[in-house]
Design a protein around this motif. Structure first.
Motif, PDB file in Angstrom:
ATOM      1  N   TYR A  36      29.423-149.941  32.117  1.00 27.96           N
ATOM      2  CA  TYR A  36      29.572-150.733  33.346  1.00 27.96           C
ATOM      3  C   TYR A  36      28.892-150.034  34.521  1.00 27.96           C
ATOM      4  O   TYR A  36      28.267-150.678  35.359  1.00 27.96           O
ATOM      5  N   THR A  57      29.974-152.836  43.642  1.00 27.16           N
ATOM      6  CA  THR A  57      30.649-152.961  42.347  1.00 27.16           C
ATOM      7  C   THR A  57      31.716-151.881  42.167  1.00 27.16           C
ATOM      8  O   THR A  57      31.631-150.792  42.751  1.00 27.16           O
ATOM      9  N   PRO A  86      29.851-148.597  37.523  1.00 29.77           N
ATOM     10  CA  PRO A  86      30.086-149.165  38.857  1.00 29.77           C
ATOM     11  C   PRO A  86      29.748-148.174  39.968  1.00 29.77           C
ATOM     12  O   PRO A  86      29.682-146.962  39.746  1.00 29.77           O
ATOM     13  N   LEU A 105      33.644-155.265  37.844  1.00 30.22           N
ATOM     14  CA  LEU A 105      32.771-155.512  36.698  1.00 30.22           C
ATOM     15  C   LEU A 105      33.558-155.828  35.433  1.00 30.22           C
ATOM     16  O   LEU A 105      32.985-156.318  34.462  1.00 30.22           O
TER      17      LEU A 105
END
Length: 365
Positions: A289, A238, A291, A269
């Motif tokens: 998020y 990600t 990531p 994302l």
């Protein structure tokens, strides 16, 4: 030279040749002259004899057939589909292998430099900050300064009498004015069409105009192989893409730097973020998020603005970013050279720098 201008020359040359009296030596010279000036006639001719007033002297006359002139003359031009001021694709006829070129974007400048065709450039944008490998064209006093990406000097461009003009997405509103001076192609990366698709189209169009053969095609094949290795590494990982001005902005899948999440296969994302430059984001959203990787472009550094670096502002005394796994695992990657990622993405040499940046950050080089 346009086809409409060349055909009258062809016809006039034939008439001149027909009226010329020739010996064998002079005949060879006249034949050579026609071939050099227009080079379009079939190697077939009609020879006949006439007598002078006393009937003692015979002279030979020759005329060439012109039945194939149009087809061969058309080979000096190539028709390509390019975007006009409204972004619509239109067909434009470009001269092949032009000698006088005005360049208003860094992608074309990079292509000409990589192909060894920099001597064809008579005018270029010089206002702004440029990648190191293109600086020599900015410093060259024999190449005329035609302004900046958004502030063109139209009088300077017209005075150069270019064979072709390569504009950019930043000069769309000037497309008709530029086209009135010379055939114009807006050369830029269309992120919505896909980075590599657009990159290949740019290379193909430039190759068609400058007749550079398979050189660009071979380079792109090498880049594609390197991108594929990155994509294999990135499978299932990600990421977030950001551009930093005075604050951090989030980039979607159809915006600048999107090659990282499309062709290079990182899972963005924030894929649905508005591609119009970027969306303003609070650090809270990046923490939410969370990531594995963060890819950040420092715009201020890219355009030569005096400002505290993105890295210092993002990572210094920032408890929200410090909580992310990307920060903890040292996977916040700053995209360099910034002026290539921001202004010259899609150039031949620029592309190599972009891929190298990611390879080095991921330990793949």
């Amino acid at each position: 030279m346009k086809l409409s201008k060349i055909l009258p020359l062809a016809i006039a040359s034939v008439f001149a040749l027909t009226l010329a009296s020739t010996s064998n030596n002079i005949y060879a010279c006249e034949k050579c002259k026609v071939s050099q000036e227009i080079g379009q006639f079939e190697e077939q001719f009609i020879t006949f004899k006439v007598s002078n007033e006393s009937g003692q002297l015979e002279k030979q006359f020759v005329t060439y057939k012109v039945s194939n002139a149009t087809d061969q003359l058309e080979e000096q031009f190539v028709t390509l589909k390019v975007a006009n001021e409204a972004g619509e694709l239109i067909e434009v006829e470009f001269p092949k292998d032009p000698e006088r070129v005005v360049v208003l974007n860094l992608q074309t400048l990079d292509f000409l430099d990589a192909m060894g065709l920099g001597d064809k450039i008579v005018g270029v944008i010089k206002d702004g900050v440029f990648p190191d490998h293109l600086q020599k064209y900015i410093d060259n006093e024999d190449i005329v300064n035609v302004g900046g990406m958004k502030s063109l000097n139209m009088e300077a461009i017209e005075s150069l009498e270019p064979d072709v003009i390569f504009s950019s997405d930043r000069t769309k509103s000037k497309y008709q004015d530029l086209s009135a001076i010379a055939p114009t192609m807006a050369a830029f990366i269309d992120y919505e069409a896909g980075f590599m698709n657009s990159f290949r189209t740019l290379a193909k169009n430039h190759t068609a105009i400058f007749n550079t053969g398979d050189k660009a095609k071979q380079i792109i094949a090498d880049y594609q192989a390197r991108i594929q290795k990155i994509a294999e590494f990135a499978e299932g990982k990600t990421a977030l893409l950001g551009i930093f001005t005075s604050k951090l902005n989030t980039l979607g899948d159809t915006s600048r730097c999107s090659i990282i999440v499309n062709e290079m296969n990182f899972n963005n994302l924030a894929a649905d973020e508005n591609p119009d430059h970027a969306n303003l984001s609070a650090y809270e959203s990046w923490l939410k998020y969370d990531p594995e990787y963060m890819f950040i472009l420092d715009k201020n550094a890219a355009v030569g603005a005096e400002a505290v670096s993105a890295q210092e502002q993002i990572e210094t005394n920032n408890p929200l970013i410090e909580q992310t796994q990307a920060y903890k695992n040292n996977k916040i990657i700053y995209l360099t050279p910034g002026n290539i990622w921001y202004m010259a993405d899609g150039g031949i040499t620029g592309m190599d720098s972009m891929i190298s940046c990611i390879e080095e950050a991921l330990g793949l080089k």
